[in-house]
Write an enzyme that holds these catalytic residues in place. Structure first.
Site, PDB file in Angstrom:
ATOM      1  N   ARG A  31      29.966  31.613  51.069  1.00 50.30           N
ATOM      2  CA  ARG A  31      30.769  32.746  50.051  1.00 50.30           C
ATOM      3  C   ARG A  31      30.362  34.141  50.415  1.00 50.30           C
ATOM      4  NH1 ARG A  31      28.882  31.152  43.952  1.00 50.30           N
ATOM      5  NH2 ARG A  31      26.736  31.410  44.361  1.00 50.30           N
ATOM      6  N   LYS A 176      10.303  15.153  43.683  1.00 49.04           N
ATOM      7  CA  LYS A 176       9.244  15.758  44.138  1.00 49.04           C
ATOM      8  C   LYS A 176       9.351  17.057  43.743  1.00 49.04           C
ATOM      9  CE  LYS A 176      11.732  17.895  47.562  1.00 49.04           C
ATOM     10  NZ  LYS A 176      11.725  19.471  47.836  1.00 49.04           N
TER      11      LYS A 176
END
EC number: 1.1.1.94
Length: 309
Positions: A31, A176
């Site tokens: 975009r 993580k």
């Protein structure tokens, strides 16, 4: 040359477009208007509109997980349906949807058949990929032949493995980031190397416990997707989530931190989702719980006292 379309113009999307351009024609759809001349890619990467991007044989999705469902439901899926195409998709997004607790694979499988889907995991800083530094990644899929097709698209400086453990790769990629925030807090408080090693080891145990609850395989967490990505992300200022942790250690407000960061830190939303899921499912995840409470304003030193009990 094979044509590959990358959807998403963030740092990781651009790094993947760059790496794929070594042996493929690459289109990128975003975009935002991108400065692609800065990529120094071996073959030109063109930014294109949605309809042209959909003409490619392979799709790589690098959209932030928080925006993924809305983008697929309102843009990507309707456009593909109108073309009547059977897509080949590699998802490079990581995270857990904040309100629903859905994994990225859950979101995709709501719209597409499982055999059309692959999911990328493993230790990989976008900046280092852009410098062609060697790394190793995992493509997780129930369709191993398709995973191997995507593996063949990768450049020589990315060694790629394939695995059927989609959920293990997913949990690793989301969890993580949460432990990376904790790692930044640990270093921000100057708690020392002993504490950091303990945090990362117990973080890995916590990640395994959470993942095994959903059927993930232990070896996934001991490999590139789990331990590899955790050790990388929880120890470097190249990690956005680690930098969030450093700032939280200074008792900064999370909105101020994210505004200064100017990028998406997936661990902020994932910590909330993991905490919600853990409470609902009865999974013991003390580090993720404390990270979420710190993000909500708790003093990190108080969280340290809780974790040391």
């Amino acid at each position: 040359m094979t044509t590959v379309s990358v959807f998403g113009g963030g740092a990781w999307g651009k790094a993947l477009a760059f790496s794929l351009s070594f042996s493929n024609q690459v289109l990128i759809h975003s975009r935002r208007t991108l400065a692609l001349e800065d990529l120094s890619s071996p073959s030109p990467i063109r930014q294109v509109g949605l309809q042209e991007a959909l003409q490619s044989e392979y799709y790589v999705i690098a959209i932030a997980s928080s925006a993924l469902r809305e983008w697929i439901s309102s843009v990507f899926h309707p456009a593909l349906t109108s073309l009547g195409k059977e897509p080949k998709i590699l998802c490079a997004s990581k995270g857990i949807e904040e309100n629903s607790g859905a994994f990225v694979s859950d979101i995709f499988q709501h719209f597409f058949p499982s055999l059309s889907l692959c999911f990328l995991s493993g230790p990989s800083f976008a900046q280092e990929v852009m410098r062609k530094l060697p790394c190793a990644l995992v493509i997780n899929s129930l369709n191993i032949p398709l995973a191997r097709e995507f593996r063949e698209l990768m450049p020589s400086f990315i060694k790629t493995y394939v695995s059927p453990d989609i959920i293990g790769g997913e949990v690793s990629g989301a969890y993580k980031n949460v432990i990376a925030i904790a790692g930044g807090i640990c270093d921000g408080l100057a708690l020392g190397n002993n504490a950091k090693a303990s945090l990362m080891a117990r973080g890995l145990v916590e990640m395994c416990r959470f993942g095994e609850h959903f059927g993930a395989k232990m070896e996934t967490f001991l490999g590139l997707s789990g331990a590899g990505d955790l050790f990388l992300t929880a120890s470097s200022t190249l990690s956005r989530n680690y930098r969030v942790g450093l700032a939280l250690a200074q008792n900064k407000d999370i909105e101020e931190i994210l505004q200064e960061l100017g990028e998406v830190a997936e661990g902020v939303k994932s910590s909330k989702a993991i905490d919600q899921i853990s409470k609902k499912e009865g999974i013991y995840t003390p580090i993720a719980t404390q990270v979420q409470e710190i993000i909500q304003g708790k003093d990190p030193k108080e969280s340290l006292k809780v974790l040391m009990k």
